[in-house]
Design a protein around this motif. Structure first.
Motif, PDB file in Angstrom:
ATOM      1  N   GLY A 127       0.800  -1.220   0.000  1.00 34.37           N
ATOM      2  CA  GLY A 127       0.000   0.000   0.000  1.00 34.37           C
ATOM      3  C   GLY A 127       0.831   1.267   0.000  1.00 34.37           C
ATOM      4  N   PHE A 128       2.106   1.166  -0.326  1.00 34.25           N
ATOM      5  CA  PHE A 128       2.991   2.337  -0.329  1.00 34.25           C
ATOM      6  C   PHE A 128       2.964   3.099  -1.657  1.00 34.25           C
ATOM      7  CE2 PHE A 128       5.818  -0.299   2.686  1.00 34.25           C
ATOM      8  CZ  PHE A 128       5.040   0.053   3.777  1.00 34.25           C
ATOM      9  N   LEU A 129       2.557   2.426  -2.727  1.00 32.81           N
ATOM     10  CA  LEU A 129       2.564   3.022  -4.058  1.00 32.81           C
ATOM     11  C   LEU A 129       1.315   2.575  -4.807  1.00 32.81           C
ATOM     12  CD1 LEU A 129       4.530   4.735  -5.866  1.00 32.81           C
ATOM     13  CD2 LEU A 129       5.317   2.569  -6.824  1.00 32.81           C
ATOM     14  N   GLN A 130       0.627   3.527  -5.402  1.00 27.98           N
ATOM     15  CA  GLN A 130      -0.523   3.219  -6.247  1.00 27.98           C
ATOM     16  C   GLN A 130      -0.113   3.401  -7.702  1.00 27.98           C
ATOM     17  OE1 GLN A 130      -3.366   6.086  -4.809  1.00 27.98           O
ATOM     18  NE2 GLN A 130      -4.293   4.605  -3.420  1.00 27.98           N
ATOM     19  N   GLU A 131      -0.743   2.634  -8.589  1.00 28.89           N
ATOM     20  CA  GLU A 131      -0.460   2.727 -10.014  1.00 28.89           C
ATOM     21  C   GLU A 131      -1.766   2.811 -10.786  1.00 28.89           C
ATOM     22  OE1 GLU A 131       1.794  -0.641 -11.346  1.00 28.89           O
ATOM     23  OE2 GLU A 131       3.493  -0.189 -10.053  1.00 28.89           O
ATOM     24  N   ARG A 132      -1.710   3.501 -11.933  1.00 34.91           N
ATOM     25  CA  ARG A 132      -2.832   3.500 -12.865  1.00 34.91           C
ATOM     26  C   ARG A 132      -2.301   3.765 -14.270  1.00 34.91           C
ATOM     27  NH1 ARG A 132      -5.985   9.173 -11.429  1.00 34.91           N
ATOM     28  NH2 ARG A 132      -4.326  10.544 -12.155  1.00 34.91           N
ATOM     29  N   ARG A 133      -3.011   3.230 -15.246  1.00 30.46           N
ATOM     30  CA  ARG A 133      -2.660   3.437 -16.653  1.00 30.46           C
ATOM     31  C   ARG A 133      -3.627   4.454 -17.243  1.00 30.46           C
ATOM     32  NH1 ARG A 133       1.086   0.021 -18.428  1.00 30.46           N
ATOM     33  NH2 ARG A 133       1.304  -1.976 -17.412  1.00 30.46           N
ATOM     34  N   LEU A 134      -3.053   5.470 -17.920  1.00 30.86           N
ATOM     35  CA  LEU A 134      -3.870   6.514 -18.536  1.00 30.86           C
ATOM     36  C   LEU A 134      -3.282   6.906 -19.880  1.00 30.86           C
ATOM     37  CD1 LEU A 134      -4.503   8.995 -15.577  1.00 30.86           C
ATOM     38  CD2 LEU A 134      -6.171   7.513 -16.649  1.00 30.86           C
ATOM     39  N   GLY A 135      -4.157   7.361 -20.770  1.00 29.20           N
ATOM     40  CA  GLY A 135      -3.727   7.941 -22.025  1.00 29.20           C
ATOM     41  C   GLY A 135      -3.642   6.950 -23.168  1.00 29.20           C
ATOM     42  N   MET A 136      -3.399   7.526 -24.354  1.00 31.04           N
ATOM     43  CA  MET A 136      -3.213   6.745 -25.573  1.00 31.04           C
ATOM     44  C   MET A 136      -1.949   7.256 -26.250  1.00 31.04           C
ATOM     45  SD  MET A 136      -5.191   4.358 -26.121  1.00 31.04           S
ATOM     46  CE  MET A 136      -5.746   3.833 -27.700  1.00 31.04           C
ATOM     47  N   PRO A 137      -0.913   6.527 -26.339  1.00 27.62           N
ATOM     48  CA  PRO A 137      -0.758   5.207 -25.741  1.00 27.62           C
ATOM     49  C   PRO A 137      -0.700   5.312 -24.211  1.00 27.62           C
ATOM     50  CG  PRO A 137       1.336   5.944 -26.637  1.00 27.62           C
ATOM     51  CD  PRO A 137       0.303   6.982 -27.026  1.00 27.62           C
TER      52      PRO A 137
ATOM     53  N   CYS B 271       1.921   6.869  -1.202  1.00 28.77           N
ATOM     54  CA  CYS B 271       0.938   6.925  -0.106  1.00 28.77           C
ATOM     55  C   CYS B 271       1.683   7.211   1.201  1.00 28.77           C
ATOM     56  CB  CYS B 271       0.167   5.615  -0.026  1.00 28.77           C
ATOM     57  SG  CYS B 271      -0.643   5.185  -1.561  1.00 28.77           S
ATOM     58  N   PRO B 272       1.971   8.487   1.489  1.00 30.55           N
ATOM     59  CA  PRO B 272       2.804   8.823   2.644  1.00 30.55           C
ATOM     60  C   PRO B 272       2.223   8.407   3.984  1.00 30.55           C
ATOM     61  CG  PRO B 272       1.954  10.821   1.615  1.00 30.55           C
ATOM     62  CD  PRO B 272       1.559   9.671   0.747  1.00 30.55           C
ATOM     63  N   GLU B 273       0.891   8.433   4.106  1.00 29.36           N
ATOM     64  CA  GLU B 273       0.286   8.047   5.385  1.00 29.36           C
ATOM     65  C   GLU B 273       0.575   6.581   5.695  1.00 29.36           C
ATOM     66  OE1 GLU B 273      -1.680   9.179   2.765  1.00 29.36           O
ATOM     67  OE2 GLU B 273      -1.615  11.282   3.364  1.00 29.36           O
ATOM     68  N   ARG B 274       0.482   5.757   4.684  1.00 28.93           N
ATOM     69  CA  ARG B 274       0.737   4.318   4.858  1.00 28.93           C
ATOM     70  C   ARG B 274       2.206   4.077   5.225  1.00 28.93           C
ATOM     71  NH1 ARG B 274      -2.605  -0.398   4.486  1.00 28.93           N
ATOM     72  NH2 ARG B 274      -1.112  -2.065   4.355  1.00 28.93           N
ATOM     73  N   ILE B 275       3.097   4.793   4.573  1.00 29.67           N
ATOM     74  CA  ILE B 275       4.535   4.672   4.877  1.00 29.67           C
ATOM     75  C   ILE B 275       4.790   5.112   6.315  1.00 29.67           C
ATOM     76  CG2 ILE B 275       6.853   5.519   4.286  1.00 29.67           C
ATOM     77  CD1 ILE B 275       5.709   5.900   1.385  1.00 29.67           C
ATOM     78  N   TRP B 276       4.179   6.233   6.706  1.00 30.57           N
ATOM     79  CA  TRP B 276       4.353   6.756   8.063  1.00 30.57           C
ATOM     80  C   TRP B 276       3.884   5.748   9.104  1.00 30.57           C
ATOM     81  CZ3 TRP B 276       7.086   9.845  10.752  1.00 30.57           C
ATOM     82  CH2 TRP B 276       6.675  10.287  12.005  1.00 30.57           C
ATOM     83  N   ARG B 277       2.712   5.146   8.867  1.00 33.71           N
ATOM     84  CA  ARG B 277       2.188   4.156   9.817  1.00 33.71           C
ATOM     85  C   ARG B 277       3.120   2.946   9.920  1.00 33.71           C
ATOM     86  NH1 ARG B 277      -2.898   5.283   7.442  1.00 33.71           N
ATOM     87  NH2 ARG B 277      -2.854   3.282   6.344  1.00 33.71           N
ATOM     88  N   ALA B 278       3.654   2.506   8.792  1.00 32.33           N
ATOM     89  CA  ALA B 278       4.581   1.358   8.798  1.00 32.33           C
ATOM     90  C   ALA B 278       5.861   1.700   9.555  1.00 32.33           C
ATOM     91  CB  ALA B 278       4.892   0.918   7.378  1.00 32.33           C
ATOM     92  N   LEU B 279       6.370   2.911   9.360  1.00 31.98           N
ATOM     93  CA  LEU B 279       7.586   3.334  10.072  1.00 31.98           C
ATOM     94  C   LEU B 279       7.314   3.455  11.571  1.00 31.98           C
ATOM     95  CD1 LEU B 279       9.002   5.990   7.576  1.00 31.98           C
ATOM     96  CD2 LEU B 279      10.045   3.775   8.157  1.00 31.98           C
TER      97      LEU B 279
END
Length: 126
Positions: free
Chosen positions: A90-100, A108-116
């Motif tokens: 949950g530290f990084l989100q990904e999405r595909r956009l555009g043509m191509p 996701c800084p909050e998730r990183i902070w909680r893990a630390l």
């Protein structure tokens, strides 16, 4: 008589500096929470990239596989494994956009902070 020299070529300071290029550094504290040096390296680069983006992009940035490789030295397979680990945590989100289609990322800084924080709490409890 053999006229080829068996001695190594001399390395001068200018050549050495050209060969060394820029160092790749990362946040060591990310290794225990990501479970991987390569994931920690990729996440460190992503955090740097996220700090430099236009606020209108809603914290999303895009980088090609070649750009990640140039910045980190990681191969395609190392990048894919690191990205998978970061998505699963949950530290990084990904999405595909555009043509191509281009791959966009968001840290996701909050998730990183909680893990630390969890890691620090566990270390204090020992």
């Amino acid at each position: 008589m053999n006229t080829l020299s068996t001695t190594a070529p001399r390395l001068n300071p200018e050549l050495l500096l050209q060969m060394l290029d820029l160092p790749v550094s990362f946040h060591r504290c990310l290794v225990p929470i990501t479970g991987s040096v390569t994931a920690a390296l990729l996440l460190s680069q992503a955090i740097c990239a996220a700090q430099e983006i236009d606020p209108q992009l809603n914290e999303w940035f895009n980088k090609s596989q070649d750009e990640w490789g140039e910045e980190t030295g990681l191969s395609r397979w190392e990048q894919e494994t690191a990205r998978r680990l970061l998505r699963e945590a949950g530290f990084l989100q990904e999405r595909r956009l555009g043509m191509p289609a281009k791959l966009w990322y968001r840290v996701c800084p909050e998730r990183i902070w909680r893990a630390l924080q969890g890691r620090a709490s566990a270390a204090v409890a020992r």
